[in-house]
Design a protein around this motif. Structure first.
Motif, PDB file in Angstrom:
ATOM      1  N   GLU A  65      33.358 -11.367  45.924  1.00  0.00           N
ATOM      2  CA  GLU A  65      33.525 -12.691  46.725  1.00  0.00           C
ATOM      3  C   GLU A  65      34.449 -13.556  46.001  1.00  0.00           C
ATOM      4  N   THR A  66      35.413 -14.279  46.360  1.00  0.00           N
ATOM      5  CA  THR A  66      36.307 -15.066  45.615  1.00  0.00           C
ATOM      6  C   THR A  66      35.871 -16.467  45.856  1.00  0.00           C
ATOM      7  N   LEU A  67      35.855 -17.190  44.605  1.00  0.00           N
ATOM      8  CA  LEU A  67      35.429 -18.684  44.465  1.00  0.00           C
ATOM      9  C   LEU A  67      36.296 -19.452  44.027  1.00  0.00           C
ATOM     10  N   PRO A  68      36.598 -20.836  44.390  1.00  0.00           N
ATOM     11  CA  PRO A  68      37.509 -21.454  43.681  1.00  0.00           C
ATOM     12  C   PRO A  68      36.996 -21.915  42.248  1.00  0.00           C
ATOM     13  N   LEU A  69      38.084 -21.728  41.125  1.00  0.00           N
ATOM     14  CA  LEU A  69      37.796 -22.106  39.757  1.00  0.00           C
ATOM     15  C   LEU A  69      36.706 -23.395  39.865  1.00  0.00           C
ATOM     16  N   ASP A  70      36.972 -24.294  40.453  1.00  0.00           N
ATOM     17  CA  ASP A  70      36.290 -25.548  40.008  1.00  0.00           C
ATOM     18  C   ASP A  70      34.577 -25.209  40.444  1.00  0.00           C
ATOM     19  N   TRP A  71      34.166 -23.973  41.058  1.00  0.00           N
ATOM     20  CA  TRP A  71      32.978 -23.724  41.457  1.00  0.00           C
ATOM     21  C   TRP A  71      32.306 -22.894  40.197  1.00  0.00           C
ATOM     22  N   LEU A  89      36.552 -15.989  40.105  1.00  0.00           N
ATOM     23  CA  LEU A  89      36.880 -16.995  40.264  1.00  0.00           C
ATOM     24  C   LEU A  89      38.467 -17.242  40.301  1.00  0.00           C
ATOM     25  N   VAL A  90      39.165 -18.031  41.059  1.00  0.00           N
ATOM     26  CA  VAL A  90      40.559 -18.111  41.304  1.00  0.00           C
ATOM     27  C   VAL A  90      40.919 -19.442  40.940  1.00  0.00           C
ATOM     28  N   PRO A  91      42.152 -19.877  40.581  1.00  0.00           N
ATOM     29  CA  PRO A  91      42.605 -21.043  40.210  1.00  0.00           C
ATOM     30  C   PRO A  91      42.953 -21.794  41.637  1.00  0.00           C
TER      31      PRO A  91
END
Length: 91
Positions: A65-71, A89-91
């Motif tokens: 599952e891909t989540l935004p880095l700020d998560w 986590l992705v930027p």
């Protein structure tokens, strides 16, 4: 689960593994530590090459599952609940 096995694989998430007594009491569990230092180099290399073969052929599936880095904080919290998939986590 009854006769389950808990394997500690390092300290990435911290130096301590905490278990609740109610989760382990009366279940005939095995608790183990693991390090690749106990696996002969030739076996490690063979397993790595097999893993690469499976990944290259598309036969290795990793649920993610891909989540935004700020998560990041949320990802750490969810990881503790063992989501049974990789959290990326992705930027």
């Amino acid at each position: 689960a009854f006769s389950g096995r808990y394997v500690q694989l390092g300290q990435s998430a911290g130096p301590e593994a905490t278990l609740r007594s109610g989760d382990i009491r009366g279940k005939s569990l095995a608790i183990m530590g693991f390090t690749l230092g106990h696996v002969p180099q030739d076996k490690t290399e063979a397993a790595y090459h097999r893993l690469i073969e499976l990944a290259s052929s598309g036969d290795l599936k990793v649920e993610r599952e891909t989540l935004p880095l700020d998560w990041a904080g949320e990802a750490w919290r969810r990881q503790q609940d063992s989501p049974h998939r990789k959290l990326v986590l992705v930027p």
